[in-house]
Structure formats: structure tokens, C-alpha cells
Design a protein around this motif. Sequence first.
Motif, PDB file in Angstrom:
ATOM      1  N   TYR A 142       0.853  -1.190   0.000  1.00  0.00           N
ATOM      2  CA  TYR A 142       0.000   0.000   0.000  1.00  0.00           C
ATOM      3  C   TYR A 142       0.884   1.234   0.000  1.00  0.00           C
ATOM      4  O   TYR A 142       1.921   1.274   0.643  1.00  0.00           O
ATOM      5  CB  TYR A 142      -0.968   0.003   1.180  1.00  0.00           C
ATOM      6  CG  TYR A 142      -0.345  -0.043   2.564  1.00  0.00           C
ATOM      7  CD1 TYR A 142      -0.238   1.121   3.341  1.00  0.00           C
ATOM      8  CD2 TYR A 142       0.093  -1.243   3.115  1.00  0.00           C
ATOM      9  CE1 TYR A 142       0.299   1.073   4.611  1.00  0.00           C
ATOM     10  CE2 TYR A 142       0.641  -1.296   4.394  1.00  0.00           C
ATOM     11  CZ  TYR A 142       0.744  -0.142   5.135  1.00  0.00           C
ATOM     12  OH  TYR A 142       1.288  -0.184   6.389  1.00  0.00           O
ATOM     13  N   ASN A 143       0.459   2.196  -0.791  1.00  0.00           N
ATOM     14  CA  ASN A 143       1.257   3.396  -0.968  1.00  0.00           C
ATOM     15  C   ASN A 143       0.315   4.553  -1.244  1.00  0.00           C
ATOM     16  O   ASN A 143      -0.910   4.369  -1.272  1.00  0.00           O
ATOM     17  CB  ASN A 143       2.242   3.217  -2.130  1.00  0.00           C
ATOM     18  CG  ASN A 143       3.523   3.993  -1.921  1.00  0.00           C
ATOM     19  OD1 ASN A 143       3.533   4.992  -1.207  1.00  0.00           O
ATOM     20  ND2 ASN A 143       4.601   3.556  -2.542  1.00  0.00           N
ATOM     21  N   ALA A 144       0.860   5.720  -1.471  1.00  0.00           N
ATOM     22  CA  ALA A 144       0.028   6.896  -1.719  1.00  0.00           C
ATOM     23  C   ALA A 144       0.702   7.806  -2.734  1.00  0.00           C
ATOM     24  O   ALA A 144       1.935   7.894  -2.777  1.00  0.00           O
ATOM     25  CB  ALA A 144      -0.235   7.661  -0.426  1.00  0.00           C
ATOM     26  N   ARG A 145      -0.097   8.472  -3.520  1.00  0.00           N
ATOM     27  CA  ARG A 145       0.418   9.456  -4.465  1.00  0.00           C
ATOM     28  C   ARG A 145       0.482  10.824  -3.778  1.00  0.00           C
ATOM     29  O   ARG A 145      -0.270  11.737  -4.089  1.00  0.00           O
ATOM     30  CB  ARG A 145      -0.457   9.500  -5.716  1.00  0.00           C
ATOM     31  CG  ARG A 145      -0.413   8.214  -6.524  1.00  0.00           C
ATOM     32  CD  ARG A 145      -1.332   8.274  -7.732  1.00  0.00           C
ATOM     33  NE  ARG A 145      -1.336   7.000  -8.434  1.00  0.00           N
ATOM     34  CZ  ARG A 145      -2.188   6.679  -9.396  1.00  0.00           C
ATOM     35  NH1 ARG A 145      -3.129   7.550  -9.773  1.00  0.00           N
ATOM     36  NH2 ARG A 145      -2.132   5.496  -9.983  1.00  0.00           N
ATOM     37  N   TRP A 146       1.396  10.908  -2.797  1.00  0.00           N
ATOM     38  CA  TRP A 146       1.560  12.176  -2.095  1.00  0.00           C
ATOM     39  C   TRP A 146       1.953  13.285  -3.062  1.00  0.00           C
ATOM     40  O   TRP A 146       1.713  14.452  -2.805  1.00  0.00           O
ATOM     41  CB  TRP A 146       2.624  12.047  -1.002  1.00  0.00           C
ATOM     42  CG  TRP A 146       2.224  11.162   0.123  1.00  0.00           C
ATOM     43  CD1 TRP A 146       1.318  11.442   1.120  1.00  0.00           C
ATOM     44  CD2 TRP A 146       2.695   9.842   0.378  1.00  0.00           C
ATOM     45  NE1 TRP A 146       1.208  10.368   1.974  1.00  0.00           N
ATOM     46  CE2 TRP A 146       2.045   9.363   1.546  1.00  0.00           C
ATOM     47  CE3 TRP A 146       3.607   9.000  -0.256  1.00  0.00           C
ATOM     48  CZ2 TRP A 146       2.281   8.108   2.089  1.00  0.00           C
ATOM     49  CZ3 TRP A 146       3.840   7.745   0.278  1.00  0.00           C
ATOM     50  CH2 TRP A 146       3.186   7.314   1.436  1.00  0.00           C
ATOM     51  N   TYR A 147       2.568  12.875  -4.166  1.00  0.00           N
ATOM     52  CA  TYR A 147       3.016  13.881  -5.123  1.00  0.00           C
ATOM     53  C   TYR A 147       1.857  14.685  -5.698  1.00  0.00           C
ATOM     54  O   TYR A 147       2.037  15.838  -6.085  1.00  0.00           O
ATOM     55  CB  TYR A 147       3.855  13.247  -6.242  1.00  0.00           C
ATOM     56  CG  TYR A 147       3.153  12.245  -7.113  1.00  0.00           C
ATOM     57  CD1 TYR A 147       2.363  12.654  -8.184  1.00  0.00           C
ATOM     58  CD2 TYR A 147       3.298  10.871  -6.907  1.00  0.00           C
ATOM     59  CE1 TYR A 147       1.730  11.738  -9.006  1.00  0.00           C
ATOM     60  CE2 TYR A 147       2.680   9.956  -7.723  1.00  0.00           C
ATOM     61  CZ  TYR A 147       1.905  10.381  -8.770  1.00  0.00           C
ATOM     62  OH  TYR A 147       1.279   9.464  -9.585  1.00  0.00           O
ATOM     63  N   ALA A 203      -2.949   2.119  -4.171  1.00  0.00           N
ATOM     64  CA  ALA A 203      -2.456   3.496  -4.135  1.00  0.00           C
ATOM     65  C   ALA A 203      -3.553   4.425  -3.638  1.00  0.00           C
ATOM     66  O   ALA A 203      -4.638   4.498  -4.232  1.00  0.00           O
ATOM     67  CB  ALA A 203      -1.983   3.939  -5.519  1.00  0.00           C
ATOM     68  N   ALA A 204      -3.291   5.128  -2.561  1.00  0.00           N
ATOM     69  CA  ALA A 204      -4.189   6.191  -2.101  1.00  0.00           C
ATOM     70  C   ALA A 204      -3.969   7.411  -2.987  1.00  0.00           C
ATOM     71  O   ALA A 204      -2.835   7.755  -3.308  1.00  0.00           O
ATOM     72  CB  ALA A 204      -3.898   6.531  -0.644  1.00  0.00           C
ATOM     73  N   THR A 205      -5.041   8.086  -3.385  1.00  0.00           N
ATOM     74  CA  THR A 205      -4.953   9.225  -4.295  1.00  0.00           C
ATOM     75  C   THR A 205      -5.895  10.333  -3.852  1.00  0.00           C
ATOM     76  O   THR A 205      -6.743  10.136  -2.973  1.00  0.00           O
ATOM     77  CB  THR A 205      -5.328   8.806  -5.728  1.00  0.00           C
ATOM     78  OG1 THR A 205      -6.730   8.459  -5.764  1.00  0.00           O
ATOM     79  CG2 THR A 205      -4.514   7.607  -6.200  1.00  0.00           C
ATOM     80  N   ASP A 248      -4.944   8.496   4.599  1.00  0.00           N
ATOM     81  CA  ASP A 248      -5.736   7.648   5.484  1.00  0.00           C
ATOM     82  C   ASP A 248      -5.607   6.203   5.005  1.00  0.00           C
ATOM     83  O   ASP A 248      -5.991   5.880   3.878  1.00  0.00           O
ATOM     84  CB  ASP A 248      -7.205   8.089   5.445  1.00  0.00           C
ATOM     85  CG  ASP A 248      -8.092   7.268   6.368  1.00  0.00           C
ATOM     86  OD1 ASP A 248      -7.566   6.455   7.157  1.00  0.00           O
ATOM     87  OD2 ASP A 248      -9.336   7.420   6.296  1.00  0.00           O
ATOM     88  N   TRP A 249      -5.047   5.329   5.864  1.00  0.00           N
ATOM     89  CA  TRP A 249      -4.893   3.921   5.504  1.00  0.00           C
ATOM     90  C   TRP A 249      -6.089   3.069   5.907  1.00  0.00           C
ATOM     91  O   TRP A 249      -6.111   1.868   5.629  1.00  0.00           O
ATOM     92  CB  TRP A 249      -3.643   3.334   6.171  1.00  0.00           C
ATOM     93  CG  TRP A 249      -2.339   3.941   5.794  1.00  0.00           C
ATOM     94  CD1 TRP A 249      -1.344   4.353   6.641  1.00  0.00           C
ATOM     95  CD2 TRP A 249      -1.824   4.189   4.471  1.00  0.00           C
ATOM     96  NE1 TRP A 249      -0.266   4.840   5.940  1.00  0.00           N
ATOM     97  CE2 TRP A 249      -0.538   4.756   4.602  1.00  0.00           C
ATOM     98  CE3 TRP A 249      -2.355   3.996   3.193  1.00  0.00           C
ATOM     99  CZ2 TRP A 249       0.234   5.114   3.503  1.00  0.00           C
ATOM    100  CZ3 TRP A 249      -1.583   4.369   2.104  1.00  0.00           C
ATOM    101  CH2 TRP A 249      -0.312   4.917   2.256  1.00  0.00           C
TER     102      TRP A 249
END
Length: 357
Positions: free
Chosen positions: A127-132, A277-279, A254-255
Motif C-alpha cells: 500500500y502506498n500513496a500518491r503524495w506527489y 495506491a491512495a490518491t 488515510d490507511w
Amino acid sequence: MIEFRPAVAAFAAFFCAAPTFAAEPLQIGFVYQSPVSDVGWVAVHESARKQLEKEFGNRIKTQVVQDVKAGPDGARVIRELVGNGAGLMVLGSFGYMNDGLKAAAENPKVNFVHASGFRQAANFGTYNARWYEAAYVAGLVAGKVTKSNKLGYVGALPIPDVVSTINAFALGAQKSNPAAKVSVVWVNEWFNPGSERDAANTLMQQGADVIGSGFQDNPAVLQAAEAKGVWSIGMFSDHRKSAPQKLLTSLTHDWTPYLRQAVQDTLDGKFKGTAYAATLANGGVSLADWNPGVPADVVQMAKQARADIVAGKLKVFAGPLKDNTGKQRAAPGASLPDSDIAGMNWFVEGIQGAIPR
């Protein structure tokens, strides 16, 4: 009440047998890179864990082991949790990837989810996130509020997630202010308040009047900026309590939705090791409220950019795109694929500094 124990603690007390008259709860081990605190990366995991306990009740039992360094300590903690009955492991740091994959291969009936990694297996999801996406929007605002045209970012460790976040921030700043430049100072740790504070002070001494906190698991960077009356941008949690006057916003995530599904799939025997991917679009990534000192037209610009990213109209890493050595990375009309972003190890034009190797 859950007892939080450091990595050196014994595990025997946690995985005790369930009463014979009750269904065996799913035992879930959470392994964290840093100490549990009120804000930051680990705090977001803790918020999700506590919510899972509320929702699943006695169907699950959780254990937290905090402040676990990647490497031999991480491998040992993973082995001990699995050996004592964990059916689901939440590995909360990039550095646990290889040891987690090894444990997953050796224990095919145990499911694993791993933060920010890029390798999956049948029982090993990421699990990851597009913080960018959020960082680009924050950069747009930073480019408008800077007076010196000098922006700073304190980097934790030079993994692709951190690099892509800093790059997106710089691209946003340059979009709204072509004169803006970004300097980066690395601390090469996830949690070292003293070094992080020193890095922020170094950037401010160089003239930076907006400072980004790049994946630090505490508010030291923001507090240093607040003490000097300099704008700052937080990470992971809403940090307004840490910098009530000068925090521009925070890049948050938020996971809970992902971990909720991982728990349910494990209980149902349907778990599959996939990548999540969190977006901005699915709500897994967000931005805290803008500081009241940001002009209304700048806030509106940021809201429009966010809406365009959600709608797919705005690609953060769209060409023409060059790195800070002048090499073309995306041609005009093209944009970087997810695979390139996930492995990003170069800085865009306008960033002053190098990436440690």
C-alpha cells in the motif's frame, strides 16, 4: 487496552490462546519504524488500527511493536510475531520489504501488507500513496507566498516516494512562480528531531521562506519554521497544533479503507497480494485546510488544480520535463508512467541539491 512494547520486549503475553468456546480472533501484528506519537506516519497507522479494533471487535486482536529499525531487528520482530500466531502482518516501513517477502514465502498461510514497497506476492500486498499529487498543489501555493523565491525541503530517506513528492512540490512552485528554486537537505533518517531541526534552520539561513517536511515522523521541521516566522508544509497528519501561525497546509493520507479491506479479506480467506495506491481521487490522500493568511485567489487556484488532478486533466509529471542535469525525462505531450514515478531517483529542473546514493 493495547500495550505498546518496544522491539526488545517479549511477545509471549500477546498471542495467548482464545477461550475454547469462542472463535479464534485474527491476530494482527503492526510493526512501526518510529515511536508511536500524536502526529506523523506512525500516528496515521495507529488511527487506522484503532478504528479497525472498533469495527471488528473481538474478531481481531492487534499487537504493536514500535521503533523497529529495518534490518536484523525488523527481521527478528517479523519472525517472532508470525511464530506466535499472527495471521496478518502490517509492515509499516519501506525498509521491511525484503525481510517481509522472505517471511511471506516461508509462511504462505500468513498474509502481509507492506507500506510503500513495490514487490508483491500471493500473500504479500503493498500500500502506498500518491503524495506527489497533493505536493504539487502545495507547491503552487508555496510559489505564490514566497518573497525570496527560495523554497526548502527537508528530506528523510531518498526513496522514490520522497523524491517524487519533492519533485512535484518543485513543479507546482515553478508553475505558479517560474523564478522559484527549491533546495533540499537530507537527514537520512525517518525520525531524528534534532537533525531535522538543524536541516530546517540551514535552509532558512540560506534564505528559504517556505519549508516542506519531507516524510519526517515528527513536527520538528515545522516547529523550527514556526519559531522563525517562516511558512511550512506538514506531512501525513494535520500539523496545525505544531505550527498554528505559519503552517500553510499538510499533505495527509488515510490507511483505514485499505487496511479494513485487508482484514476482511483475510477473515474471508480471499486475500490477494496486490498493490494499492491512495490518491486525491479516492480520498486516500488529501490536503489540510489552507492557512487563513493565504489569499483567496491563491486558494481558488489550488482548489482548481486539485479538481483537475482528480478529473485526470492535470498530470503532475507531464512533459516537457527535464531533470536538474538537463536530461529530458518526458517529451512534450507525454507524461511519466506510474512505473517511472515509482522508481524515481532524479530531481527535476529547479531543485538545487543531489540525491544520496
